[in-house]
Write an enzyme that holds these catalytic residues in place. Sequence first.
Site, mmCIF file in Angstrom:
data_model
loop_
_atom_site.group_PDB
_atom_site.id
_atom_site.type_symbol
_atom_site.label_atom_id
_atom_site.label_comp_id
_atom_site.label_asym_id
_atom_site.label_seq_id
_atom_site.Cartn_x
_atom_site.Cartn_y
_atom_site.Cartn_z
ATOM 1 N N SER A 124 12.694 -4.025 -0.197
ATOM 2 C CA SER A 124 11.804 -3.248 -1.069
ATOM 3 C C SER A 124 11.523 -1.881 -0.461
ATOM 4 C CB SER A 124 10.490 -4.027 -1.209
ATOM 5 O OG SER A 124 9.478 -3.216 -1.719
ATOM 6 N N TYR A 148 3.206 -8.102 3.355
ATOM 7 C CA TYR A 148 4.410 -8.287 2.528
ATOM 8 C C TYR A 148 5.525 -7.348 3.009
ATOM 9 C CZ TYR A 148 7.423 -7.586 -1.617
ATOM 10 O OH TYR A 148 8.498 -7.432 -2.466
ATOM 11 N N LYS A 152 9.287 -8.115 4.891
ATOM 12 C CA LYS A 152 10.608 -7.581 4.507
ATOM 13 C C LYS A 152 11.315 -6.983 5.720
ATOM 14 C CE LYS A 152 10.767 -8.461 0.042
ATOM 15 N NZ LYS A 152 11.548 -9.613 -0.395
HETATM 16 P P1 NAD Z 1 9.581 -13.370 -8.735
HETATM 17 O O1 NAD Z 1 8.317 -13.876 -8.150
HETATM 18 O O2 NAD Z 1 9.649 -13.214 -10.213
HETATM 19 O O3 NAD Z 1 10.801 -14.284 -8.267
HETATM 20 C C1 NAD Z 1 10.854 -14.902 -6.997
HETATM 21 C C2 NAD Z 1 11.280 -16.343 -7.224
HETATM 22 O O4 NAD Z 1 11.374 -16.983 -5.953
HETATM 23 C C3 NAD Z 1 10.281 -17.140 -8.062
HETATM 24 O O5 NAD Z 1 10.981 -17.822 -9.081
HETATM 25 C C4 NAD Z 1 9.643 -18.115 -7.073
HETATM 26 O O6 NAD Z 1 9.303 -19.324 -7.692
HETATM 27 C C5 NAD Z 1 10.754 -18.272 -6.047
HETATM 28 N N1 NAD Z 1 10.298 -18.593 -4.697
HETATM 29 C C6 NAD Z 1 9.323 -18.013 -3.971
HETATM 30 N N2 NAD Z 1 9.247 -18.576 -2.749
HETATM 31 C C7 NAD Z 1 10.216 -19.530 -2.704
HETATM 32 C C8 NAD Z 1 10.629 -20.455 -1.708
HETATM 33 N N3 NAD Z 1 10.018 -20.545 -0.530
HETATM 34 N N4 NAD Z 1 11.660 -21.287 -1.987
HETATM 35 C C9 NAD Z 1 12.277 -21.229 -3.192
HETATM 36 N N5 NAD Z 1 11.917 -20.386 -4.171
HETATM 37 C C10 NAD Z 1 10.897 -19.545 -3.927
HETATM 38 O O7 NAD Z 1 9.907 -11.997 -8.004
HETATM 39 P P2 NAD Z 1 10.979 -10.890 -8.407
HETATM 40 O O8 NAD Z 1 10.241 -9.732 -8.965
HETATM 41 O O9 NAD Z 1 12.073 -11.488 -9.181
HETATM 42 O O10 NAD Z 1 11.468 -10.465 -6.967
HETATM 43 C C11 NAD Z 1 12.685 -10.950 -6.411
HETATM 44 C C12 NAD Z 1 12.849 -10.382 -5.029
HETATM 45 O O11 NAD Z 1 12.839 -8.945 -5.098
HETATM 46 C C13 NAD Z 1 11.723 -10.744 -4.056
HETATM 47 O O12 NAD Z 1 12.291 -10.920 -2.788
HETATM 48 C C14 NAD Z 1 10.833 -9.523 -4.079
HETATM 49 O O13 NAD Z 1 10.110 -9.398 -2.874
HETATM 50 C C15 NAD Z 1 11.865 -8.423 -4.221
HETATM 51 N N6 NAD Z 1 11.318 -7.180 -4.804
HETATM 52 C C16 NAD Z 1 10.717 -7.229 -6.036
HETATM 53 C C17 NAD Z 1 10.181 -6.062 -6.580
HETATM 54 C C18 NAD Z 1 9.504 -6.095 -7.931
HETATM 55 O O14 NAD Z 1 8.803 -5.146 -8.264
HETATM 56 N N7 NAD Z 1 9.695 -7.100 -8.761
HETATM 57 C C19 NAD Z 1 10.268 -4.854 -5.878
HETATM 58 C C20 NAD Z 1 10.912 -4.845 -4.641
HETATM 59 C C21 NAD Z 1 11.438 -6.031 -4.113
HETATM 60 C C1 UD1 Z 2 3.509 -2.048 -5.778
HETATM 61 C C2 UD1 Z 2 3.394 -2.596 -4.380
HETATM 62 C C3 UD1 Z 2 4.792 -2.673 -3.762
HETATM 63 C C4 UD1 Z 2 5.705 -3.524 -4.629
HETATM 64 C C5 UD1 Z 2 5.711 -2.958 -6.053
HETATM 65 C C6 UD1 Z 2 6.468 -3.867 -6.981
HETATM 66 C C7 UD1 Z 2 1.157 -1.947 -3.593
HETATM 67 C C8 UD1 Z 2 0.384 -1.043 -2.692
HETATM 68 N N1 UD1 Z 2 2.498 -1.750 -3.604
HETATM 69 O O1 UD1 Z 2 4.094 -0.770 -5.699
HETATM 70 O O2 UD1 Z 2 4.731 -3.212 -2.460
HETATM 71 O O3 UD1 Z 2 7.019 -3.533 -4.113
HETATM 72 O O4 UD1 Z 2 4.364 -2.858 -6.543
HETATM 73 O O5 UD1 Z 2 6.723 -3.215 -8.181
HETATM 74 O O6 UD1 Z 2 0.615 -2.807 -4.264
HETATM 75 N N2 UD1 Z 2 -1.524 2.304 -10.888
HETATM 76 C C9 UD1 Z 2 -2.641 2.669 -11.605
HETATM 77 N N3 UD1 Z 2 -3.341 1.693 -12.249
HETATM 78 C C10 UD1 Z 2 -2.975 0.373 -12.215
HETATM 79 C C11 UD1 Z 2 -1.825 0.006 -11.475
HETATM 80 C C12 UD1 Z 2 -1.134 1.003 -10.816
HETATM 81 O O7 UD1 Z 2 -3.015 3.838 -11.658
HETATM 82 O O8 UD1 Z 2 -3.665 -0.464 -12.824
HETATM 83 C C13 UD1 Z 2 -0.734 3.374 -10.234
HETATM 84 C C14 UD1 Z 2 -0.588 3.199 -8.736
HETATM 85 O O9 UD1 Z 2 -1.645 3.843 -8.051
HETATM 86 C C15 UD1 Z 2 0.779 3.854 -8.491
HETATM 87 C C16 UD1 Z 2 1.567 3.560 -9.760
HETATM 88 O O10 UD1 Z 2 0.578 3.283 -10.753
HETATM 89 O O11 UD1 Z 2 0.634 5.236 -8.373
HETATM 90 C C17 UD1 Z 2 2.507 2.375 -9.634
HETATM 91 O O12 UD1 Z 2 1.774 1.246 -9.159
HETATM 92 P P1 UD1 Z 2 2.421 -0.218 -9.097
HETATM 93 O O13 UD1 Z 2 3.060 -0.563 -10.382
HETATM 94 O O14 UD1 Z 2 1.364 -1.140 -8.581
HETATM 95 O O15 UD1 Z 2 3.605 -0.065 -8.035
HETATM 96 P P2 UD1 Z 2 3.581 0.445 -6.516
HETATM 97 O O16 UD1 Z 2 2.221 0.777 -6.077
HETATM 98 O O17 UD1 Z 2 4.612 1.489 -6.384
#
Ligand code: NAD
Ligand code: UD1
Length: 336
Positions: A124, A148, A152
Amino acid sequence: MKIFVTGGLGYIGSHTSVALLNSGHDVVILDNLSNSDKSTIEKIKQITNKSFSFYEGDIGDRKLVGKILHTFNPDHVIHFASLKSVADSISMKKKYYDNNVLGSKNLFNEMEKNNVNSIIFSSSATVYGNTTQVPINELSPLAPINPYGENKVSIEKLLIEKHNKKNWNICILRYFNPAGTHSSNLLGEKITKNSANLMPNICKSLLSKNLKLLVYGNDYDTPDGTGIRDYIHINDLVVGHLQAIKYVASNNSKINILNLGTGVGYSVLEMINTFESISNKKLNYSIVDKRVGDVAISIADPALANEALNWNAKFSLEDMCRDTWNKFLYEHELRK
Ligand code: NAD
Ligand code: UD1
């Protein structure tokens, strides 16, 4: 190819599994359902008309992970499974460490025992922490500011160790802000009452007049004062994974660390405007204090991924907002 997908019923995992199946890969999914639902299995099958094996269980379960790796003998692992709430990672630090870091360690050790040496890992942009670099490239120092993010970084280090010792093929993908959904409306990010992210919160406020969106700060050093992020459509992210498989399959025995983002950022106010025009609704919002731990600007430099993966993000901000809004409305109708 045979692909073992951990966390394959989650938001990014389910979209990726659909694309893998549609591209003709054999897929096995392991998920403990901590943030997903068993019904997603049928939804993936419905969209693809293909079958796959599903194991309900934990990446930390040595026996189960070993059994899957031994019997399926995958060509590649895509490792999505993780807990991902920044706020929860602060209040439940040990749970996050155990699930994310120790779970990954177990997966990697079982891979080693079973001679599986190719992996794509979901990292991430959060690993860069409070950087002021714009755009952020992969050489920017790692400085996570919450457990978190620390998880990572620890997992990335475990992979680098495996690479150094065992010459694994590794692709670490650092996602920026994934958004949007599959056009079927069947898949998507789980939106809960406590969702902290911007897009779900905008949708909730658009639908309910009484629920104000809180905009966290308007005095950042950005053109309109609100925070800027690099939102990337889930479809683009998924294609990035398909390309990453091809890339690691070329057996380059390299550790590849790549940003997946668009290289373009949008402010909170720009997001609000786009959602308002797509939904044809006015959003009720107020400006409040900055959220602790937020950076002003987070935009990827995706040049490395563009070149290595022969990949570019194609979907627009309007696409992401429209898909997110449509899915939100669809679920709202279902709940009625
Ligand atoms: P998500 O929560 O929708 O999916 C994660 C899945 O992993 C879920 O289905 C959960 O049940 C499963 N899981 C969690 N812990 C587990 C374990 N110990 N054993 C087996 N299954 C387990 O999340 P996502 O948004 O699909 O994210 C996927 C990956 O991408 C994650 O590693 C997350 O940290 C990373 N990521 C997500 C975002 C985002 O904004 N969605 C941003 C950056 C990185
Ligand atoms: C957040 C997480 C990041 C994670 C990502 C997943 C934090 C500090 N960071 O990132 O670790 O990987 O989500 O998508 O939580 N905002 C508002 N009002 C709201 C929500 C958000 O103004 O109710 C603003 C935030 O201040 C930011 C932007 O919207 O400027 C995006 O926020 P968000 O969607 O939470 O993502 P990140 O903060 O980038």
